[in-house]
Scaffold this motif. Structure first.
Motif, short mmCIF file in Angstrom:
data_model
loop_
_atom_site.label_atom_id
_atom_site.label_comp_id
_atom_site.label_asym_id
_atom_site.label_seq_id
_atom_site.Cartn_x
_atom_site.Cartn_y
_atom_site.Cartn_z
N VAL A 80 62.54 -37.36 87.79
CA VAL A 80 61.56 -36.71 86.93
C VAL A 80 60.26 -36.63 87.72
O VAL A 80 59.82 -37.63 88.30
CB VAL A 80 61.35 -37.50 85.62
CG1 VAL A 80 60.23 -36.89 84.78
CG2 VAL A 80 62.65 -37.56 84.83
N ASP A 82 56.47 -35.92 87.16
CA ASP A 82 55.42 -35.79 86.14
C ASP A 82 54.25 -35.05 86.77
O ASP A 82 53.74 -35.44 87.82
CB ASP A 82 55.01 -37.18 85.65
CG ASP A 82 54.16 -37.13 84.40
OD1 ASP A 82 54.34 -36.21 83.58
OD2 ASP A 82 53.30 -38.01 84.24
N SER A 96 56.62 -32.67 82.50
CA SER A 96 57.49 -33.16 83.56
C SER A 96 58.65 -32.21 83.75
O SER A 96 59.06 -31.51 82.83
CB SER A 96 58.03 -34.56 83.21
OG SER A 96 56.98 -35.49 83.19
#
Length: 166
Positions: A80, A82, A96
């Motif tokens: 992920v 962000d 994200s």
């Protein structure tokens, strides 16, 4: 083919399927392994859900789905990223994205690519700001502002048609 070097700006690169993409490192808040997310019922297909990231509820966007690539609901082994984009009201917009894998932070050499299709459906090509090269690899530099603008207008259109229950 004239190439221009961007020695001052650093880019964070990541993989989606077979493609390599990049965003300015100045917009990357943090990167971590995917753990879990909370799905949001009746949301747009590329809005996979929300995550609690350091006390903030953050929307998770699946760029594979948004770009028309083969989607997967198996996020094991993914990362992920962000991101934060500055806004006029001084509070950055945070969201994200899911990446199949992350690469490196580096300088990129931008190349002209007016006639390249990028392998992305025509209606999503405006999400690509430019094409870069690092060694023998081509990297698509994303236009995060256009992606956010598209998502916001898509959400508004879906809400006006009572498709979303937000």
């Amino acid at each position: 083919m004239k190439e221009t070097n961007t020695s001052e700006e650093l880019f964070f690169s990541f993989n989606l399927g077979e493609g390599m993409f990049s965003v300015p490192v100045a917009h990357v808040k943090e990167v971590f392994d995917f753990t879990s997310l909370t799905p949001v019922p009746n949301s747009l297909p590329y809005l996979k859900g929300v995550m609690n990231i350091r006390g903030s509820v953050v929307s998770i966007v699946d760029l594979r789905k948004l770009f028309g690539f083969q989607p997967s609901d198996d996020f094991s082994g993914t990362s992920v990223i962000d991101l934060e984009l500055p806004q006029d009201d001084d509070k950055p917009f945070e969201f994200s994205i899911i990446a199949d894998s992350v690469d490196v932070v580096s300088n990129l050499t931008m190349i002209p690519a007016d006639s390249v299709s990028y392998g992305i459906p025509e209606q999503q090509r405006h999400f690509v700001k430019s094409v870069a090269r690092r060694g023998d690899m081509f990297i698509l530099v994303l236009d995060l502002e256009k992606i956010i603008s598209f998502i916001e207008s898509d959400v508004e259109a879906a809400k006006s048609m009572d498709i979303l229950a937000l």
